[in-house]
Scaffold this motif. Structure first.
Motif, PDB file in Angstrom:
ATOM      1  N   GLU A 114      20.825   0.328  37.945  1.00 41.46           N
ATOM      2  CA  GLU A 114      22.176   0.885  37.998  1.00 41.46           C
ATOM      3  C   GLU A 114      23.064   0.302  36.900  1.00 41.46           C
ATOM      4  O   GLU A 114      23.049  -0.901  36.632  1.00 41.46           O
ATOM      5  N   ILE A 115      23.830   1.168  36.243  1.00 42.07           N
ATOM      6  CA  ILE A 115      24.835   0.767  35.265  1.00 42.07           C
ATOM      7  C   ILE A 115      26.165   1.408  35.674  1.00 42.07           C
ATOM      8  O   ILE A 115      26.243   2.075  36.719  1.00 42.07           O
ATOM      9  N   SER A 116      27.194   1.220  34.867  1.00 40.56           N
ATOM     10  CA  SER A 116      28.502   1.804  35.168  1.00 40.56           C
ATOM     11  C   SER A 116      28.896   2.771  34.061  1.00 40.56           C
ATOM     12  O   SER A 116      28.891   2.407  32.880  1.00 40.56           O
ATOM     13  N   ILE A 117      29.210   3.991  34.447  1.00 40.03           N
ATOM     14  CA  ILE A 117      29.686   5.013  33.512  1.00 40.03           C
ATOM     15  C   ILE A 117      31.080   5.445  33.959  1.00 40.03           C
ATOM     16  O   ILE A 117      31.254   5.940  35.078  1.00 40.03           O
ATOM     17  N   ASP A 118      32.069   5.216  33.104  1.00 40.23           N
ATOM     18  CA  ASP A 118      33.464   5.556  33.450  1.00 40.23           C
ATOM     19  C   ASP A 118      33.868   4.931  34.780  1.00 40.23           C
ATOM     20  O   ASP A 118      34.489   5.579  35.636  1.00 40.23           O
ATOM     21  N   ASN A 119      33.476   3.685  34.955  1.00 40.31           N
ATOM     22  CA  ASN A 119      33.808   2.897  36.154  1.00 40.31           C
ATOM     23  C   ASN A 119      33.177   3.449  37.423  1.00 40.31           C
ATOM     24  O   ASN A 119      33.618   3.127  38.537  1.00 40.31           O
ATOM     25  N   HIS A 120      32.130   4.248  37.288  1.00 39.46           N
ATOM     26  CA  HIS A 120      31.384   4.758  38.440  1.00 39.46           C
ATOM     27  C   HIS A 120      29.928   4.313  38.333  1.00 39.46           C
ATOM     28  O   HIS A 120      29.352   4.343  37.242  1.00 39.46           O
ATOM     29  N   PRO A 121      29.324   3.903  39.464  1.00 42.18           N
ATOM     30  CA  PRO A 121      27.905   3.493  39.405  1.00 42.18           C
ATOM     31  C   PRO A 121      27.024   4.681  39.021  1.00 42.18           C
ATOM     32  O   PRO A 121      27.254   5.817  39.476  1.00 42.18           O
ATOM     33  N   TYR A 122      26.042   4.412  38.196  1.00 44.71           N
ATOM     34  CA  TYR A 122      25.150   5.468  37.725  1.00 44.71           C
ATOM     35  C   TYR A 122      23.735   4.901  37.594  1.00 44.71           C
ATOM     36  O   TYR A 122      23.526   3.856  36.985  1.00 44.71           O
ATOM     37  N   ASP A 123      22.781   5.615  38.193  1.00 49.62           N
ATOM     38  CA  ASP A 123      21.369   5.264  38.079  1.00 49.62           C
ATOM     39  C   ASP A 123      20.640   6.456  37.474  1.00 49.62           C
ATOM     40  O   ASP A 123      20.710   7.562  38.032  1.00 49.62           O
TER      41      ASP A 123
ATOM     42  N   GLN B 276      26.032   2.576  28.952  1.00 42.36           N
ATOM     43  CA  GLN B 276      27.208   1.745  29.183  1.00 42.36           C
ATOM     44  C   GLN B 276      27.382   0.812  27.989  1.00 42.36           C
ATOM     45  O   GLN B 276      26.416   0.225  27.497  1.00 42.36           O
TER      46      GLN B 276
ATOM     47  N   LYS C 290      29.457  -2.592  26.475  1.00 49.16           N
ATOM     48  CA  LYS C 290      30.261  -3.745  26.835  1.00 49.16           C
ATOM     49  C   LYS C 290      29.989  -4.844  25.827  1.00 49.16           C
ATOM     50  O   LYS C 290      28.833  -5.175  25.550  1.00 49.16           O
TER      51      LYS C 290
END
Length: 330
Positions: free
Chosen positions: A51-60, A118, A120
């Motif tokens: 899982e990563i974060s895309i636009d502050n939403h969890p995304y797998d 993502q 960072k």
């Protein structure tokens, strides 16, 4: 982050009475050496997701259609064959703020999917675990001096943890050094713990259901020539196989052949045997992973190789007739 799976333990994994057949007898150089095998994908294989974060939403990526076993072959229509090439192409797209389109192969179908990522601290993360090849340990069965071919394993090398049906044909084999043995237990076969050396033995041209085959370029040490036996010559009773259990030293393991299948076409598990060698059993407690390809000798002839372990009785194993290895050595 893109991570490479560095190694995969090689398999000693947990068939019709028939008429006469063509014999593929030959004089070959006996194997028994421990080998390291590196197979190269024609692309980069997805082995898992996180899982990563895309636009502050969890995304797998798994929830977006990416699957373990998918083979990445292109990034924005640019061919890639290694993890480094994949990372370089993705990094270039990220820096240019371009959309990233991956070309994937799955179950013999090719399609495209957008890769989300993502960023960072000037780093990008894709949510994909990947590898660009398989690495494993096995045993050489024979060298054929007539065509400089070799045959090993007696079964296909693949990553059984993945759902992909992609078979890898190309690769390289090296000398291998066995450091330790993890003994087998019923329901849980053990394995050889070994290092792959830097001395290249040869290159692979095939990886099929009956072994890995290739062209050898480096043959060192004492070379024993042995005749191969036809299926009709193989008998019930005493035999032995050769394998490495410590360093580079080959050990002779006594066995008793308990059942034979007469086969007119290549098939697995033609030979059923049990280990009777107490010294070997004290080290391995049965068949262990890495013994695949160990040549079986009876009446001074090469009759086949070790391929499988009986998961319910690890003292018992199965072998492939040498006829089928010679037939599949093309």
């Amino acid at each position: 982050m893109l991570l490479k799976k560095l190694s995969i333990s090689l398999i000693t994994v947990v068939s019709l009475l028939c008429p006469s057949f063509q014999v593929f007898a030959a004089d070959v150089i006996l194997g028994g050496q421990s080998i390291g095998i590196e197979l190269d994908y024609e692309g980069v294989m997805i082995t898992g997701t996180y899982e990563i974060s895309i636009d502050n939403h969890p995304y797998d990526p798994a929830s977006d259609g990416f699957m373990s076993g998918d083979l990445i072959t292109k990034v924005n229509h640019q061919d890639i064959e290694s993890i480094q090439e994949l990372m370089n192409e993705i990094k270039a797209c990220v820096e240019k703020k371009q959309e990233i389109i991956l070309t994937l192969r799955r179950q013999k179908q090719t399609f495209e999917k957008e890769l989300k990522f993502q960023t960072k601290d000037h780093q990008f993360t894709t949510g994909l675990y990947v590898q660009d090849g398989l690495t494993g340990i096995g045993t050489m069965t024979y060298y054929n001096p007539q065509n400089h071919h070799f045959g090993a394993l007696g079964h296909m090398m693949c990553d059984t943890s993945l759902s992909s049906d992609i078979s890898v044909k190309n690769g390289t084999i090296y000398h291998s050094y066995v450091k330790n043995i993890k003994p087998s237990q019923n329901g849980n076969p053990g394995e050889k713990i070994a290092d792959i050396g830097s001395i290249e033995i040869g290159t692979l041209f095939d990886n099929n259901n009956y072994g890995i085959y290739g062209q050898y370029t480096n043959l060192s040490g004492k070379n024993q020539t042995i005749s191969t036996a036809s299926i009709d010559e193989v008998e019930l009773g005493d035999a032995y196989f050769l394998t490495v259990l410590d360093g580079h030293t080959m050990s002779r393991c006594s066995i008793r052949i308990t059942h034979l299948k007469k086969q007119s076409e290549p098939d697995i598990k033609g030979i059923t045997f049990e280990i009777t060698d107490n010294e070997v059993l004290s080290l391995t407690n049965g068949i262990v992973q890495g013994m695949s390809g160990s040549p079986i000798i009876q009446n001074n002839k090469l009759i086949g190789c070790v391929t499988h372990v009986d998961m319910n009785n690890v003292h018992q194993g199965y072998g492939l007739y040498i006829d089928w290895m010679l037939k599949n050595d093309k």
